[in-house]
Design an enzyme around this catalytic site. Sequence first.
Site, mmCIF file in Angstrom:
data_model
loop_
_atom_site.group_PDB
_atom_site.id
_atom_site.type_symbol
_atom_site.label_atom_id
_atom_site.label_comp_id
_atom_site.label_asym_id
_atom_site.label_seq_id
_atom_site.Cartn_x
_atom_site.Cartn_y
_atom_site.Cartn_z
ATOM 1 N N GLU A 427 5.207 3.072 -5.812
ATOM 2 C CA GLU A 427 4.669 2.061 -4.886
ATOM 3 C C GLU A 427 4.043 2.693 -3.650
ATOM 4 O OE1 GLU A 427 7.045 -1.276 -3.862
ATOM 5 O OE2 GLU A 427 7.553 -1.743 -5.921
ATOM 6 N N GLY A 428 3.456 3.832 -3.827
ATOM 7 C CA GLY A 428 2.831 4.527 -2.711
ATOM 8 C C GLY A 428 3.747 5.582 -2.157
#
Length: 745
Positions: A427-428
Amino acid sequence: MSIRTTFKKVLPSISTTEQEALDAGDVWLEGSIYQGIPDFAALRDIPNATLSAEEQAFLDGPVQTLIEMVDDFDIQNGKHLPEDVLTFLKENKFFSLIIPKSYGGLEFSPYANSTIVATIAAKSSAVAVTVMVPNSLGPGELLMHYGLDSQRDFWLPRLANGQEIPCFALTSPEAGSDAGGIPDIGTVTMGEYEGQEVLGLSVTWDKRYITLAPIATVLGLAFKVEDPQGLLGGKEQLGITCALIPKAHPGVQLGNRHDPMGCRFYNGTTRGENVFIPMDFIIGGQDNIGRGWQMLVSCLGAGRGISLPALGVSVSQCSFKSSAEYAAVREQFGLSIGKFEGIQEKLADIAGKTYLQEAMRVLTTEGLGLGLKPSVVTAIAKYHMTELGRDILDSAMDIQAGKAIQRGPQNTLASGYVAQPIAITVEGANILTRNLMIFGQGVMRCHPHLQSMVESIHSDASDADKTFNRIFRQTIGYSVGNSLRAFKLGLLPFTAPAQSTLPEVVGYEKSVHKLASKLAVYADFSLLVLGGKLKQAEMLSARLGDVMSYLYAAMASIRFYEQKVTTDERNEAKPYFEYATRWALCKAEEALLSFLENFPSKPTRQFMRLITMTYSGKMVKVNDDLVRELAEQAQLDTAFKKQLTHLVKPVAGDGNYINEQAYLAKMTCLPLLAKVKKALKQRVFKAGVRFSITLDNALDAKVISADEHKLLQDYNLKRERAIRVDEFDFDLNLISDKADLKIAN
């Protein structure tokens, strides 16, 4: 020229994806922290997270059975998850923790979801990731919130019983964290579906890093929609859209695998070129074209607030349990290594931070359990809990040294050490989470007036100037109030409020208020002086985000101590609480001081120091006495320590079991060991070259009885087994030495 016009020239416009991210989610405790008045009343009113009878039965039943089935070392040396494990997951509804019971799911609470994932992760990261993905951001959650009734009725029962395995594809090679840059396109067109000419989309995509893609039977897909022919009667660029496409649909490519650090969960690619899908495949139907990003960001809480933090907590508890046991059992120079201050410093840090991890896990899932979707809090949880997991694991590797670096079934750290960067990257990368998301979203969501002000600045309404002026006056009043409160608390720190009934908590509660009051002032001046440039000043804004994060952690620590620690456990828990809370508050203060030191405007910097009376650090630091006290407590077999390592479930014969058996045997033998050492000092008998010979000599000298000798020899065998490492023949075939060390159970 009006003030609004001046601001409009200075402030950058907000993109559609940015606006949708800002609009998504709820503001919770972080709002009061940002505004300088931490809401401890709301903190204490939160219902305690507990497991229902059904959730506990699932942990005691299917989860325990799964843990006993899994051989993580075998998985990491294979190519896939064993088929029997995958079948067990499907048949026992591990993929339906969040699906409502009305559709055949388990419908467990966020706290139960977190506990289940973390318990599995303590045994095997690969299996935990396989379980967590369908229960976080993906087709199931999107269907529950945005799907048509017909879509929910068809897909959710199949997802619940494992008939279908989902994956969700968002990341493209050219667009990772920048969702607005997705190059995957769906063009509105007519096409053939099931023998009929229907309106739909011709979609071309190329996605990577997609967990479960190699074995998925249904693909969730995010792409941009364009309508060059005007078939929908509107604009050409319609925005990000989410669709659900069966793997068997013509043109869908799923299968090629990545190799994420050798962790054998399924992760891979999906591609398609000019694949025609009907409008019925869009989640929520044709009306949801262009709503995809809004749908995604509003559903990110499960992954950020539950699944990824659960991985951080699990590795922390594994590290704490194994390191504490190893420090107690391993001896050098005639002493347990846990007696050496260098080891104690590392062990205390592990213990205190593991306490903080569990406190944050519980509080965050309690918030999600209220039905909230606090986007800033979940970003805090994702960043800090995965980073703390990495930090704790590094310290555990230092303590266990050679034992920690030799792979094999007995190594309890290697799998987590390899897998932890994966949790940090999902998620980053955490660089993005810290530098852009926590304070970037927090400043807009938590400020009581800023979002309305920005909307009025960019408004084309006839009364926009009037609306802006009203909000601007409110903002000035808010900032003046912040400054006066911070000045008062800086000048008269004893006036800080605290409502705790526990004397040991009061000082820390006051400290949270004092630091939060400074945060509110610094955030106001940052916006005033830097304006739109604050968005690019990532290091400055990240430090303000750190202050929010560490104050949230301190509040979690206080809540856990007040709510989860029984009166009988207070003495056991107090050093953990003291260490964790001091550490969090000192980190918050450190971030504030660093922010001041690096603020670009010297006059503003000097004024902020004056108005908050901030010239040096004032928080009570972790000192050597606390380190010694906590390290000693961490090596004791206490009820509270069990609470902080409850996610680790030893299975007979595995590394955790071997360590635990040696540790428990030593705890039983402590009085006998003291008797033997005392006799050695008094020269009643001579020490042998090996401890087993020393015990024989003690028996011959009648220092210990035959029964005591047997008990000590049993401990010695378990100790020797625990400090050994796995070994292999030349071709790396595992050699078992269990026959040489027959350990009594």
